[in-house]
Design a protein around this motif. Structure first.
Motif, PDB file in Angstrom:
ATOM      1  N   SER A 137      17.061 -12.845 109.628  1.00 35.38           N
ATOM      2  CA  SER A 137      17.961 -12.313 109.167  1.00 35.38           C
ATOM      3  C   SER A 137      18.455 -11.063 110.016  1.00 35.38           C
ATOM      4  CB  SER A 137      17.958 -11.985 107.689  1.00 35.38           C
ATOM      5  OG  SER A 137      18.630 -11.016 107.326  1.00 35.38           O
ATOM      6  N   GLY A 138      19.506 -10.565 110.204  1.00 33.06           N
ATOM      7  CA  GLY A 138      19.813  -9.175 110.761  1.00 33.06           C
ATOM      8  C   GLY A 138      19.105  -8.302 110.060  1.00 33.06           C
ATOM      9  N   PHE A 139      18.609  -8.643 108.966  1.00 32.96           N
ATOM     10  CA  PHE A 139      18.044  -7.399 108.224  1.00 32.96           C
ATOM     11  C   PHE A 139      16.445  -7.023 108.976  1.00 32.96           C
ATOM     12  CE2 PHE A 139      14.357  -5.999 105.390  1.00 32.96           C
ATOM     13  CZ  PHE A 139      14.852  -5.124 104.512  1.00 32.96           C
ATOM     14  N   TRP A 148      25.051  -4.195 122.543  1.00 28.28           N
ATOM     15  CA  TRP A 148      25.824  -2.917 122.449  1.00 28.28           C
ATOM     16  C   TRP A 148      24.876  -2.084 121.611  1.00 28.28           C
ATOM     17  CZ3 TRP A 148      29.374  -1.708 125.311  1.00 28.28           C
ATOM     18  CH2 TRP A 148      30.396  -2.617 125.512  1.00 28.28           C
ATOM     19  N   MET A 149      24.034  -2.347 120.629  1.00 20.81           N
ATOM     20  CA  MET A 149      22.990  -1.600 120.066  1.00 20.81           C
ATOM     21  C   MET A 149      22.157  -0.846 120.872  1.00 20.81           C
ATOM     22  SD  MET A 149      21.970  -3.125 116.230  1.00 20.81           S
ATOM     23  CE  MET A 149      22.599  -4.659 116.004  1.00 20.81           C
ATOM     24  N   LYS A 150      21.530  -1.545 122.060  1.00 18.92           N
ATOM     25  CA  LYS A 150      20.951  -1.050 122.898  1.00 18.92           C
ATOM     26  C   LYS A 150      21.466  -0.002 123.594  1.00 18.92           C
ATOM     27  CE  LYS A 150      17.590  -2.070 126.628  1.00 18.92           C
ATOM     28  NZ  LYS A 150      16.627  -3.434 127.316  1.00 18.92           N
ATOM     29  N   ASP A 179      31.603 -24.631 108.466  1.00 16.90           N
ATOM     30  CA  ASP A 179      31.034 -24.574 109.755  1.00 16.90           C
ATOM     31  C   ASP A 179      29.575 -23.989 109.734  1.00 16.90           C
ATOM     32  OD1 ASP A 179      33.561 -25.258 111.007  1.00 16.90           O
ATOM     33  OD2 ASP A 179      34.033 -23.433 111.265  1.00 16.90           O
ATOM     34  N   TYR A 180      29.466 -22.981 108.962  1.00 21.31           N
ATOM     35  CA  TYR A 180      28.164 -22.227 108.874  1.00 21.31           C
ATOM     36  C   TYR A 180      27.102 -23.082 108.205  1.00 21.31           C
ATOM     37  CZ  TYR A 180      24.704 -18.417 108.340  1.00 21.31           C
ATOM     38  OH  TYR A 180      23.883 -17.494 108.075  1.00 21.31           O
ATOM     39  N   LEU A 181      27.526 -23.593 107.298  1.00 23.54           N
ATOM     40  CA  LEU A 181      26.358 -24.499 106.402  1.00 23.54           C
ATOM     41  C   LEU A 181      25.853 -25.613 107.152  1.00 23.54           C
ATOM     42  CD1 LEU A 181      28.154 -24.342 102.847  1.00 23.54           C
ATOM     43  CD2 LEU A 181      26.103 -23.139 103.592  1.00 23.54           C
TER      44      LEU A 181
HETATM   45  C1  HEM Z   1      27.435 -15.769 109.251  1.00 20.26           C
HETATM   46  C2  HEM Z   1      27.204 -14.394 109.917  1.00 20.26           C
HETATM   47  C3  HEM Z   1      26.430 -13.520 109.066  1.00 20.26           C
HETATM   48  C4  HEM Z   1      25.999 -13.690 107.548  1.00 20.26           C
HETATM   49  C5  HEM Z   1      26.105 -14.753 106.725  1.00 20.26           C
HETATM   50  C6  HEM Z   1      25.110 -12.421 107.469  1.00 20.26           C
HETATM   51  C7  HEM Z   1      24.770 -12.129 106.002  1.00 20.26           C
HETATM   52  C8  HEM Z   1      23.827 -11.098 106.000  1.00 20.26           C
HETATM   53  C9  HEM Z   1      22.966 -10.843 104.709  1.00 20.26           C
HETATM   54  C10 HEM Z   1      23.230 -11.745 103.636  1.00 20.26           C
HETATM   55  C11 HEM Z   1      22.138  -9.746 105.074  1.00 20.26           C
HETATM   56  C12 HEM Z   1      21.468  -9.080 103.916  1.00 20.26           C
HETATM   57  C13 HEM Z   1      20.026  -9.369 104.290  1.00 20.26           C
HETATM   58  C14 HEM Z   1      19.425 -10.777 104.017  1.00 20.26           C
HETATM   59  O1  HEM Z   1      19.077 -11.042 103.000  1.00 20.26           O
HETATM   60  O2  HEM Z   1      19.642 -11.609 104.812  1.00 20.26           O
HETATM   61  C15 HEM Z   1      22.456  -9.208 106.283  1.00 20.26           C
HETATM   62  C16 HEM Z   1      21.975  -8.240 106.681  1.00 20.26           C
HETATM   63  C17 HEM Z   1      22.198  -7.713 108.130  1.00 20.26           C
HETATM   64  N1  HEM Z   1      22.881  -8.344 108.979  1.00 20.26           N
HETATM   65 FE1  HEM Z   1      24.101  -9.902 108.850  1.00 20.26          FE
HETATM   66  N2  HEM Z   1      25.177 -11.689 108.643  1.00 20.26           N
HETATM   67  C18 HEM Z   1      25.723 -12.345 109.484  1.00 20.26           C
HETATM   68  C19 HEM Z   1      26.102 -11.905 110.728  1.00 20.26           C
HETATM   69  C20 HEM Z   1      25.596 -10.566 111.216  1.00 20.26           C
HETATM   70  C21 HEM Z   1      25.868 -10.280 112.564  1.00 20.26           C
HETATM   71  C22 HEM Z   1      26.835 -11.072 113.767  1.00 20.26           C
HETATM   72  C23 HEM Z   1      25.308  -9.166 112.926  1.00 20.26           C
HETATM   73  C24 HEM Z   1      25.278  -8.315 114.014  1.00 20.26           C
HETATM   74  C25 HEM Z   1      24.065  -7.805 114.601  1.00 20.26           C
HETATM   75  C26 HEM Z   1      24.509  -8.870 111.713  1.00 20.26           C
HETATM   76  C27 HEM Z   1      23.641  -7.753 111.279  1.00 20.26           C
HETATM   77  C28 HEM Z   1      22.975  -7.525 110.295  1.00 20.26           C
HETATM   78  C29 HEM Z   1      22.176  -6.391 109.871  1.00 20.26           C
HETATM   79  C30 HEM Z   1      22.088  -5.163 110.961  1.00 20.26           C
HETATM   80  C31 HEM Z   1      21.507  -6.637 108.681  1.00 20.26           C
HETATM   81  C32 HEM Z   1      20.838  -5.425 107.893  1.00 20.26           C
HETATM   82  C33 HEM Z   1      21.722  -4.586 107.227  1.00 20.26           C
HETATM   83  C34 HEM Z   1      20.873  -3.441 106.135  1.00 20.26           C
HETATM   84  O3  HEM Z   1      19.759  -3.605 105.943  1.00 20.26           O
HETATM   85  O4  HEM Z   1      21.874  -2.665 105.740  1.00 20.26           O
HETATM   86  N3  HEM Z   1      24.617  -9.860 110.556  1.00 20.26           N
HETATM   87  N4  HEM Z   1      23.243 -10.259 106.983  1.00 20.26           N
END
Ligand code: HEM
Length: 282
Positions: free
Chosen positions: A124-126, A61-63, A112-114
């Motif tokens: 990470s999504g980061f 979707w982002m694409k 489930d996740y753990l």
């Molecule tokens: C169990 C599911 C998820 C957890 C626990 C989770 C957790 C986190 C955490 C803690 C961060 C902060 C960066 C870090 O230290 O890792 C993060 C960032 C991010 N996550 Fe998730 N996330 C999940 C699912 C998703 C999903 C489905 C997406 C979709 C693409 C996503 C996209 C992002 C993005 C784009 C960031 C960067 C946000 C920013 O820097 O402003 N995440 N996530």
């Protein structure tokens, strides 16, 4: 008994194409073999497939959102507002899909996740370069974020190009200036790599537009479309934060941030700041 129901569709009289040896097929055109071979869980845990698919769907979707935003920017550069609005409307619809996707992910419990979280390592999504490119294209420039992509040439090129280019907000202000609105030159020609500094003169322009919307209809419509986009972006961020809190509480993120506290900071970001602040003074 009624004969309205049957156990199979009769295809004997349809002129269906059955042979695809040398022809284009559905799966061939869509590259489905590659896409469907790209889910490679690292464990046998049931929920890992959900975790992978939901991220991959979000990236697809982002694409599309990047394609539409890029198209909208190109139209704004040519003063062609109508087609830009059409593309931004599609962006909003996609954002609704992205927002609703959190409800699917929320069916995964902390337990489930753990069961597989350790296997994710530092990923990470980061590190989503499409997400960061989108943030840059919309106006949230933060050069420090590029560093995490230095070892991936594709990601680095894409994100660097977005950092160097004017954002959709910059292009909106440049368009307004071309149409005679009093946008200061500090905001029509600047170092696009720098983060955006809000301007009271820009806010004044938007105040005029909003106070007489009929006279300034095109600009008004564009402004509201951008507000819609940013509003939905905030809803996505908020739902992400709350889903993360629901699943991992206040644990650190796998990407190295403080987790929920880091995500909360992003809720105060603004792509189009003056169009929000002007609302207090209308
Ligand atoms: C169990 C599911 C998820 C957890 C626990 C989770 C957790 C986190 C955490 C803690 C961060 C902060 C960066 C870090 O230290 O890792 C993060 C960032 C991010 N996550 Fe998730 N996330 C999940 C699912 C998703 C999903 C489905 C997406 C979709 C693409 C996503 C996209 C992002 C993005 C784009 C960031 C960067 C946000 C920013 O820097 O402003 N995440 N996530």
């Amino acid at each position: 008994m009624s004969d309205k129901f049957s156990s199979e569709v009769d295809v004997s009289k349809e002129k269906i194409h059955w042979d695809f040896k040398d022809k284009m097929s559905y799966g061939g055109y869509l590259g489905l073999e590659n896409i469907l071979a790209s889910q490679t869980p690292m464990t046998d845990e049931h929920d890992e497939m959900l975790f992978i698919v939901i991220h991959q769907v979000a990236e697809l979707w982002m694409k599309l959102v990047l394609t539409e935003t890029g198209g909208a920017i190109a139209h704004l550069q040519k003063d062609s507002i109508g087609p830009a609005l059409k593309m931004l409307t599609r962006v909003s619809r996609v954002q609704e899909q992205l927002i609703h996707a959190w409800d699917v992910l929320a069916t995964m419990t902390p337990a489930d996740y753990l069961k597989f979280r350790d296997k994710l390592g530092q990923s990470s999504g980061f590190q989503s370069y499409q997400y960061r490119t989108l943030e840059f294209s919309l106006g949230n420039k933060n050069a420090a974020m590029v560093k995490v992509h230095k070892d991936n040439p594709t990601a680095f090129a894409m994100i660097s190009a977005a950092l160097d280019a004017p954002s959709i907000w910059d292009e909106t202000l440049r368009l307004l200036a071309r149409k005679g609105y009093a946008i200061p030159t500090s905001h029509t020609d600047r170092d696009w790599r720098e983060s955006y500094t809000p301007s009271s003169e820009v806010e004044d322009v938007w105040r005029d537009i909003y106070r007489d919307s009929e006279k300034h209809w095109e600009a008004y419509e564009l402004g509201e479309k951008l507000v819609d986009l940013e509003h939905k972006f905030q809803q996505w961020r908020f739902n992400h934060l709350k889903t993360v809190e629901r699943i991992i509480g206040f644990r650190r993120g796998t990407g190295g941030t403080s987790g929920v506290d880091y995500l909360a900071k992003a809720l105060n970001l603004r792509f189009f700041p003056e169009i929000w602040t002007v609302r207090t003074t209308l």
